[in-house]
Design an enzyme around this catalytic site. Structure first.
Site, PDB file in Angstrom:
ATOM      1  N   CYS A 381       0.833  -1.203   0.000  1.00 25.94           N
ATOM      2  CA  CYS A 381       0.000   0.000   0.000  1.00 25.94           C
ATOM      3  C   CYS A 381       0.872   1.260   0.000  1.00 25.94           C
ATOM      4  O   CYS A 381       1.469   1.568  -1.021  1.00 25.94           O
ATOM      5  CB  CYS A 381      -0.989  -0.049   1.165  1.00 25.94           C
ATOM      6  SG  CYS A 381      -2.452   0.935   0.837  1.00 25.94           S
ATOM      7  N   HIS A 507      -3.422  -5.105   0.278  1.00 23.85           N
ATOM      8  CA  HIS A 507      -2.840  -5.609   1.529  1.00 23.85           C
ATOM      9  C   HIS A 507      -2.855  -7.139   1.568  1.00 23.85           C
ATOM     10  O   HIS A 507      -3.760  -7.739   2.136  1.00 23.85           O
ATOM     11  CB  HIS A 507      -3.646  -5.082   2.729  1.00 23.85           C
ATOM     12  CG  HIS A 507      -3.482  -3.618   2.964  1.00 23.85           C
ATOM     13  ND1 HIS A 507      -2.461  -3.096   3.729  1.00 23.85           N
ATOM     14  CD2 HIS A 507      -4.202  -2.556   2.519  1.00 23.85           C
ATOM     15  CE1 HIS A 507      -2.562  -1.783   3.756  1.00 23.85           C
ATOM     16  NE2 HIS A 507      -3.612  -1.418   3.031  1.00 23.85           N
ATOM     17  N   GLU A 509      -1.221  -9.050   3.340  1.00 15.71           N
ATOM     18  CA  GLU A 509      -1.021  -9.586   4.700  1.00 15.71           C
ATOM     19  C   GLU A 509      -2.319 -10.089   5.331  1.00 15.71           C
ATOM     20  O   GLU A 509      -2.287 -10.957   6.200  1.00 15.71           O
ATOM     21  CB  GLU A 509      -0.369  -8.528   5.605  1.00 15.71           C
ATOM     22  CG  GLU A 509      -1.197  -7.290   5.946  1.00 15.71           C
ATOM     23  CD  GLU A 509      -1.025  -6.144   4.952  1.00 15.71           C
ATOM     24  OE1 GLU A 509      -0.680  -6.422   3.788  1.00 15.71           O
ATOM     25  OE2 GLU A 509      -1.261  -4.978   5.330  1.00 15.71           O
TER      26      GLU A 509
HETATM   27  N1  GLN Z   1      -2.187   6.759   2.823  1.00 18.40           N
HETATM   28  C1  GLN Z   1      -2.240   6.000   1.620  1.00 18.40           C
HETATM   29  C2  GLN Z   1      -3.598   6.091   0.939  1.00 18.40           C
HETATM   30  O1  GLN Z   1      -4.555   6.487   1.541  1.00 18.40           O
HETATM   31  C3  GLN Z   1      -1.878   4.558   1.869  1.00 18.40           C
HETATM   32  C4  GLN Z   1      -2.871   3.831   2.690  1.00 18.40           C
HETATM   33  C5  GLN Z   1      -2.347   2.553   3.275  1.00 18.40           C
HETATM   34  O2  GLN Z   1      -1.143   2.318   3.300  1.00 18.40           O
HETATM   35  N2  GLN Z   1      -3.226   1.724   3.781  1.00 18.40           N
HETATM   36  O3  GLN Z   1      -3.727   5.758  -0.215  1.00 18.40           O
END
Ligand code: GLN
Length: 535
Positions: A381, A507, A509
């Site tokens: 992310c 994600h 994970e």
């Molecule tokens: N802050 C970033 C976004 O909103 C990444 C979000 C995250 O890592 N979950 O896109």
């Protein structure tokens, strides 16, 4: 359907979630179908707007629900598939009661905690009882007995147990038995008092699980038994595990927890088959190889802030017969001291998700260090977004490249707000959340790791790779290895010519299990192990 309620006493952070999950493992291994859910007595509608400093990571489900991290334990330890119905907060309960009040459902009445709030909680349980395809539903109640905000939940459970009848509900209380060094003994008083609190509100726990740093001797168990009105064989211990949390089911099995539960609920089931679980734990404890992995983050004060990430890493490493030496590196330290003193000698660099500007340049530097020194890199992310920013600045020549999240005025917003997102709008549950499809480019590292052409992964983000810079970055050598077919959104990037540099917008994970590690984590662990062997 049988119901198990797990409450916690004395202090928070006793590992109730882990205990509930481990009981789930044991019952599943005895052939029962198990459901797990959590009640959280706080007033947030969901934990999505909370900082990881509050309750650790926000765990995201397939359906996009932002939930408590204990649901991560449930999914990792059992085969249950959770939805937003599996995490009920006081915020949701009150929101529903107030909606009904406005609609006129309670016309003429005074709306009260008892019976209206308690009825709402019971109706959720009944609904789960009707819809959940399982034999046993384990419900963990967040917080500690004695908390004012937990009272409506406990009162609802007391009523529910009464209405459901004996033999259908089981109360398990997880409590602390501290060892006082000066006296050289275990103390049972805190447990006595917390059980007394439960009994005061009409709940008599039938099993006590005593968390302790030391073995709980027979005499202490006797004392707890007689003061708490629980048979001594139902007073069991759960000592701190030595190596890995996956030892917990084995430990509770040795204490005959599954047997006790079945007896109480009048259930019959074959003995638990835990052979493969034991082997898995054995591999985790005695790996052949080693690798040093740096996780560059910023919520490092709370060990649970990156729970799913670190667990996924351990799952993958153990499948590669590798023990991970995990270095938790503060991105702000990199900003102060540079990359070399902190990252030299590591075999893999992982940058997890995150929000806000603090530490961002440190993370960007970590991605640069991985690219330049050919160290395996996994970006998750925000970890993908920083890799793209770094590549844009240092390889594609877009010197002022940034994400508009951190520099709204950047002339080169290689990461920008997703279509349909609004920075000034409501903050709760408004990100791009949950499962979306991703098409993988053939021949890419990601496609090789997954072994299929299309995947579905969980998301939680507001910003995204900006397609208007896509051709510039691709010409400079960045490989787009996964996209969301409907919206043409970039989901995965790689750097060809590097041993293993993979970063994803989703994600992974949240999908890893100890016995089924996630393909991307597996690929990363394998690359890190290879790097450790030939640095
Ligand atoms: N802050 C970033 C976004 O909103 C990444 C979000 C995250 O890592 N979950 O896109």
């Amino acid at each position: 359907m049988k119901y198990i309620f797990i409450t916690g006493g004395v202090i928070s952070s006793l590992g109730k979630g882990l205990t509930a999950a481990a009981l789930g493992t044991l019952l599943e291994r005895r052939g029962l179908r198990v459901g797990l859910m959590k009640f959280d007595p706080y007033l947030n509608v969901d934990p999505g707007t909370m900082s990881p400093y509050q309750h650790g990571e926000v765990y995201v489900l397939e359906d996009g629900a932002e939930t408590d991290l204990d649901l991560g334990h449930y999914e990792r330890f059992t085969s249950c598939r959770l939805t937003r119905r599996h995490n009920l907060t006081a915020g949701q309960v009150y929101e529903e009661v107030l909606r009904k009040e406005r609609r006129g459902d309670y016309l003429g009445k005074t709306v009260q905690v008892i019976p209206h709030v308690t009825e709402e909680i019971k109706s959720r349980l009944r609904l789960m009882g009707q819809n959940e395809d399982c034999d046993v539903l384990i419900t963990e109640i967040g917080g500690t007995t004695g908390d004012i905000e937990g009272l409506p939940f406990l009162e609802a459970l007391r009523q529910f147990a009464l209405e459901t009848g004996a033999g259908h509900c089981l109360f398990i209380h997880v409590t602390l038995v501290p060892f006082i060094k000066a006296a050289g003994e275990l103390k049972s008083k805190p447990t006595q008092q917390s059980v007394a609190k439960l009994r005061e509100i009409g709940i008599q726990p039938q099993i006590l699980i005593c968390r302790s740093e030391h073995p709980v001797d027979r005499e202490t168990r006797q004392k707890i038994s007689s003061f708490c009105n629980v048979p001594v064989e139902a007073v069991i211990e759960e000592q701190d595990v030595k190596h890995t949390i996956y030892e917990v089911p084995l430990m509770l099995h040795r204490e005959r927890l599954d047997e006790l539960v079945l007896t109480h609920l009048h259930l019959k089931a074959p003995p638990a088959d835990l052979r493969d679980w034991e082997q898995m734990v054995g591999r985790m404890i005695h790996p052949k190889h080693r690798a040093r992995i740096a996780m560059v983050g910023k919520y490092l004060g709370v060990p649970d802030a990156y729970k799913s990430v670190t667990e996924a890493l351990f799952h993958a490493a153990s499948a590669e017969d590798t023990g991970v030496e995990l270095l938790r590196i503060d991105a702000e330290e990199i900003e102060k001291r540079g990359t070399d003193p902190l990252l030299e000698g590591v075999d893999g660099i992982l940058v997890p998700g995150g929000f806000g500007e603090r530490g961002i340049e440190g993370k960007i530097s970590a991605a640069r260090y991985a690219r330049e020194n050919k160290i395996p890199y996994l970006g998750l992310c925000l970890g993908m977004q920083v890799a793209v920013i770094e590549f844009a600045r240092d390889v594609a020549g877009l010197k002022r490249a940034h994400s508009s999240e951190f520099d709204p005025k950047t002339p080169e917003p290689v990461i920008s707000l997703l279509p349909g997102q609004d920075v000034n709008g409501d903050k709760g549950a408004t990100m791009r959340l949950g499962n979306y499809a991703c098409q993988l480019a053939s021949g890419s590292l990601a496609q090789k790791a997954y072994g299929v052409a299309e995947i579905r992964e969980r998301h939680r983000h507001r910003y995204e790779f900006n397609n208007s810079h896509r051709s510039t970055l691709e010409k400079a050598g960045l490989r787009i290895s996964g996209t969301y077919p409907k919206g043409d959104l970039v989901e995965l990037v790689e750097i060809p010519g590097h041993p293993w540099f993979v970063a994803c917008q989703f994600h992974p994970e949240f999908r890893s299990k100890p016995d089924v590690p996630h393909p991307l984590f597996r690929g990363f662990a394998q690359a890190a192990r290879t790097h450790a062997q030939n640095p």
